[in-house]
Design a protein around this motif. Sequence first.
Motif, PDB file in Angstrom:
ATOM      1  N   MET A   1       0.846  -1.200   0.000  1.00  0.00           N
ATOM      2  CA  MET A   1       0.000   0.000   0.000  1.00  0.00           C
ATOM      3  C   MET A   1       0.879   1.247   0.000  1.00  0.00           C
ATOM      4  SD  MET A   1      -3.188   0.639   2.552  1.00  0.00           S
ATOM      5  CE  MET A   1      -2.695   2.032   3.482  1.00  0.00           C
ATOM      6  N   SER A   2       0.525   2.201  -0.866  1.00  0.00           N
ATOM      7  CA  SER A   2       1.399   3.378  -0.967  1.00  0.00           C
ATOM      8  C   SER A   2       1.072   4.385   0.125  1.00  0.00           C
ATOM      9  CB  SER A   2       1.237   4.012  -2.343  1.00  0.00           C
ATOM     10  OG  SER A   2      -0.064   4.509  -2.455  1.00  0.00           O
ATOM     11  N   CYS A   3       2.106   5.074   0.570  1.00  0.00           N
ATOM     12  CA  CYS A   3       1.929   6.072   1.640  1.00  0.00           C
ATOM     13  C   CYS A   3       1.482   7.390   1.022  1.00  0.00           C
ATOM     14  CB  CYS A   3       3.248   6.262   2.381  1.00  0.00           C
ATOM     15  SG  CYS A   3       3.140   7.557   3.618  1.00  0.00           S
ATOM     16  N   PRO A   4       0.387   7.977   1.508  1.00  0.00           N
ATOM     17  CA  PRO A   4      -0.109   9.217   0.910  1.00  0.00           C
ATOM     18  C   PRO A   4       0.808  10.409   1.192  1.00  0.00           C
ATOM     19  CG  PRO A   4      -1.383   8.670   2.863  1.00  0.00           C
ATOM     20  CD  PRO A   4      -0.445   7.534   2.640  1.00  0.00           C
ATOM     21  N   LYS A   5       1.716  10.244   2.142  1.00  0.00           N
ATOM     22  CA  LYS A   5       2.551  11.397   2.534  1.00  0.00           C
ATOM     23  C   LYS A   5       3.828  11.508   1.709  1.00  0.00           C
ATOM     24  CE  LYS A   5       1.224  11.722   7.395  1.00  0.00           C
ATOM     25  NZ  LYS A   5       1.690  11.555   8.769  1.00  0.00           N
ATOM     26  N   THR A   6       4.113  10.496   0.913  1.00  0.00           N
ATOM     27  CA  THR A   6       5.448  10.420   0.293  1.00  0.00           C
ATOM     28  C   THR A   6       5.826  11.696  -0.453  1.00  0.00           C
ATOM     29  OG1 THR A   6       5.096   8.067   0.023  1.00  0.00           O
ATOM     30  CG2 THR A   6       6.940   9.025  -1.183  1.00  0.00           C
ATOM     31  N   GLN A   7       4.970  12.105  -1.417  1.00  0.00           N
ATOM     32  CA  GLN A   7       5.352  13.242  -2.266  1.00  0.00           C
ATOM     33  C   GLN A   7       5.591  14.514  -1.439  1.00  0.00           C
ATOM     34  OE1 GLN A   7       3.003  14.060  -5.735  1.00  0.00           O
ATOM     35  NE2 GLN A   7       4.013  16.018  -6.077  1.00  0.00           N
ATOM     36  N   HIS A   8       4.610  14.861  -0.618  1.00  0.00           N
ATOM     37  CA  HIS A   8       4.719  16.098   0.161  1.00  0.00           C
ATOM     38  C   HIS A   8       5.930  16.040   1.091  1.00  0.00           C
ATOM     39  CE1 HIS A   8       3.604  19.634   2.380  1.00  0.00           C
ATOM     40  NE2 HIS A   8       3.696  18.939   3.503  1.00  0.00           N
ATOM     41  N   LEU A   9       6.076  14.885   1.725  1.00  0.00           N
ATOM     42  CA  LEU A   9       7.154  14.724   2.701  1.00  0.00           C
ATOM     43  C   LEU A   9       8.532  14.866   2.036  1.00  0.00           C
ATOM     44  CD1 LEU A   9       7.069  13.200   5.802  1.00  0.00           C
ATOM     45  CD2 LEU A   9       8.502  11.697   4.443  1.00  0.00           C
ATOM     46  N   LEU A  10       8.683  14.207   0.879  1.00  0.00           N
ATOM     47  CA  LEU A  10      10.008  14.236   0.244  1.00  0.00           C
ATOM     48  C   LEU A  10      10.283  15.588  -0.426  1.00  0.00           C
ATOM     49  CD1 LEU A  10      10.374  10.607  -1.123  1.00  0.00           C
ATOM     50  CD2 LEU A  10      11.081  11.587   1.045  1.00  0.00           C
ATOM     51  N   GLN A  11       9.217  16.228  -0.916  1.00  0.00           N
ATOM     52  CA  GLN A  11       9.404  17.583  -1.449  1.00  0.00           C
ATOM     53  C   GLN A  11       9.937  18.495  -0.344  1.00  0.00           C
ATOM     54  OE1 GLN A  11       5.898  17.789  -4.693  1.00  0.00           O
ATOM     55  NE2 GLN A  11       6.182  19.635  -3.519  1.00  0.00           N
ATOM     56  N   GLU A  12       9.331  18.356   0.833  1.00  0.00           N
ATOM     57  CA  GLU A  12       9.762  19.189   1.965  1.00  0.00           C
ATOM     58  C   GLU A  12      11.161  18.812   2.439  1.00  0.00           C
ATOM     59  OE1 GLU A  12       8.359  22.003   3.121  1.00  0.00           O
ATOM     60  OE2 GLU A  12       7.123  21.614   1.352  1.00  0.00           O
TER      61      GLU A  12
ATOM     62  N   SER B   1       9.481   5.334  10.527  1.00  0.00           N
ATOM     63  CA  SER B   1       8.358   4.394  10.675  1.00  0.00           C
ATOM     64  C   SER B   1       7.789   3.929   9.336  1.00  0.00           C
ATOM     65  CB  SER B   1       7.249   5.045  11.507  1.00  0.00           C
ATOM     66  OG  SER B   1       6.780   6.174  10.813  1.00  0.00           O
ATOM     67  N   CYS B   2       8.091   4.643   8.231  1.00  0.00           N
ATOM     68  CA  CYS B   2       7.486   4.283   6.933  1.00  0.00           C
ATOM     69  C   CYS B   2       8.568   3.775   5.977  1.00  0.00           C
ATOM     70  CB  CYS B   2       6.768   5.495   6.346  1.00  0.00           C
ATOM     71  SG  CYS B   2       6.071   5.174   4.725  1.00  0.00           S
ATOM     72  N   GLU B   3       8.468   2.506   5.693  1.00  0.00           N
ATOM     73  CA  GLU B   3       9.495   1.884   4.851  1.00  0.00           C
ATOM     74  C   GLU B   3       9.445   2.424   3.416  1.00  0.00           C
ATOM     75  OE1 GLU B   3      11.113  -2.563   3.639  1.00  0.00           O
ATOM     76  OE2 GLU B   3       9.319  -2.344   4.875  1.00  0.00           O
ATOM     77  N   GLN B   4       8.216   2.651   2.958  1.00  0.00           N
ATOM     78  CA  GLN B   4       8.080   3.102   1.565  1.00  0.00           C
ATOM     79  C   GLN B   4       8.730   4.467   1.358  1.00  0.00           C
ATOM     80  OE1 GLN B   4       4.161   3.817   0.010  1.00  0.00           O
ATOM     81  NE2 GLN B   4       5.146   4.734  -1.776  1.00  0.00           N
ATOM     82  N   CYS B   5       8.443   5.379   2.283  1.00  0.00           N
ATOM     83  CA  CYS B   5       9.020   6.724   2.152  1.00  0.00           C
ATOM     84  C   CYS B   5      10.536   6.685   2.278  1.00  0.00           C
ATOM     85  CB  CYS B   5       8.435   7.677   3.198  1.00  0.00           C
ATOM     86  SG  CYS B   5       6.733   8.128   2.834  1.00  0.00           S
ATOM     87  N   SER B   6      11.033   5.879   3.217  1.00  0.00           N
ATOM     88  CA  SER B   6      12.495   5.843   3.391  1.00  0.00           C
ATOM     89  C   SER B   6      13.162   5.223   2.170  1.00  0.00           C
ATOM     90  CB  SER B   6      12.886   5.122   4.681  1.00  0.00           C
ATOM     91  OG  SER B   6      12.439   3.800   4.623  1.00  0.00           O
TER      92      SER B   6
END
Lengths: 226, 193
Positions: free
Chosen positions: A1-12, A32-37
């Motif tokens: 399942m994809s994390c909804p925060k990825t784009q905003h978080l990585l842009q920031e 805590s989020c493997e996908q984002c990391s």
Amino acid sequence: MSCPKTQHLLQEYFSDDLAPLAREEIGNHLNSCEQCSNELEALLFAQSNLQKWQEQQVPHWDRGLELFRREHRSGNFRSGFWSRWQWLPTAASFAMLGILLLNVSVTSNQQGFSLSFGAGSGNSEQFDVQLSEFQARQQNEMEALITRVEDRLDSNSIQLLQAVMDQTQQSTAENLDRIYAFFEQQRIRDLEDMRVGYQELVDSDYETIRSLQQLAQFVSYQGTVR
Amino acid sequence: MSLINEDEALIAAALKGSAYAWEKLVKRYESRVYNHGLRLTGNSSDAMDLMQEVFLGVYRNLHRFRGDAKFSSWIFRIAHNKAVDMNRRKRLMTLQSKSGDQDERDIFEQIASYSHDEPDARLSSEELNSQIVKMLSILPLDQRLIVELKVFQSQTFEEIADMQDISVNTAKTRFYTALKKLKVVLEENHVLP
């Protein structure tokens, strides 16, 4: 399942001035989020690949020195030579202005040159007389010209008026003829219509009389039979 | 004297007509501008043209430099505009990524081997730069310029946004999108660790 925060978080994450609190929050989420990391690791890897660029040496070029020297040489010439004489046009302009305002006149005769300011009085009277004569002559010529123009305008106007009246008369007569012919034609047509109507009325009366005669014959025949 | 103060002193001297100061000023930035051109255009000839146009622009506008921004930022603003102009005249780096392209696959295999630190397969600096140029060539010019300014020139998103006449958030989004595209290319070519 994809994390909804990825784009905003990585842009920031790549922002220039990230507040310490925001950086801490992003760090907590990444822990805590493997996908984002994983995504961040891949992006940083792509960026680090670009940073492996090896600086290339610039081929030889003149660094615009020729242009620089040429333009500054001409600039120095301007500032060196013309700076000493740049007051000249301004001074000449003021001199001309003074000559015009003070009505300076320079005359030369056998005794030499003479400079005078303002117009001479003798010359002025003669000039006034000449000027008034010239004005009178101009006025006469102008009046003569106006008279000629007015005459010509009058004759033209009369001719035009006559032509218009002739044309109007002619067209009025033609129109009256047409109206008379129309009424005449209309009268003949009405007479014809009346004649036809009368004939039809007569025919109709004749038919009625014949019917009455037949009826009378029939009645009289019936009486005879009885 | 700091580098910025040194720049200002050189600019002042160049404006007074010192050819020495002008040459020194150009020497300080020519390598950055030339390599910037190489990454944007992909070839030495266009990079030289771009660099010459940039320094001609710097020369023509030097008297307008007010010193309220860093001289390097000012130069790269000119470089940015010149690159956009040049791209209008002739499309810069029209090479697009094609997954079936053998040469490109070789290139990314080389990157992969370099990335995994195999000494025998270490690329020469020209080859490595060529790979980077090819990677950048998949990006449209606006994204390529953002990556260039952010990664290589360390410009802030605010400065980049100002140059491209966009919002700071749009600049961030473009940078993120560009990095994602580069990541996808590296993934497709099995270069990612």
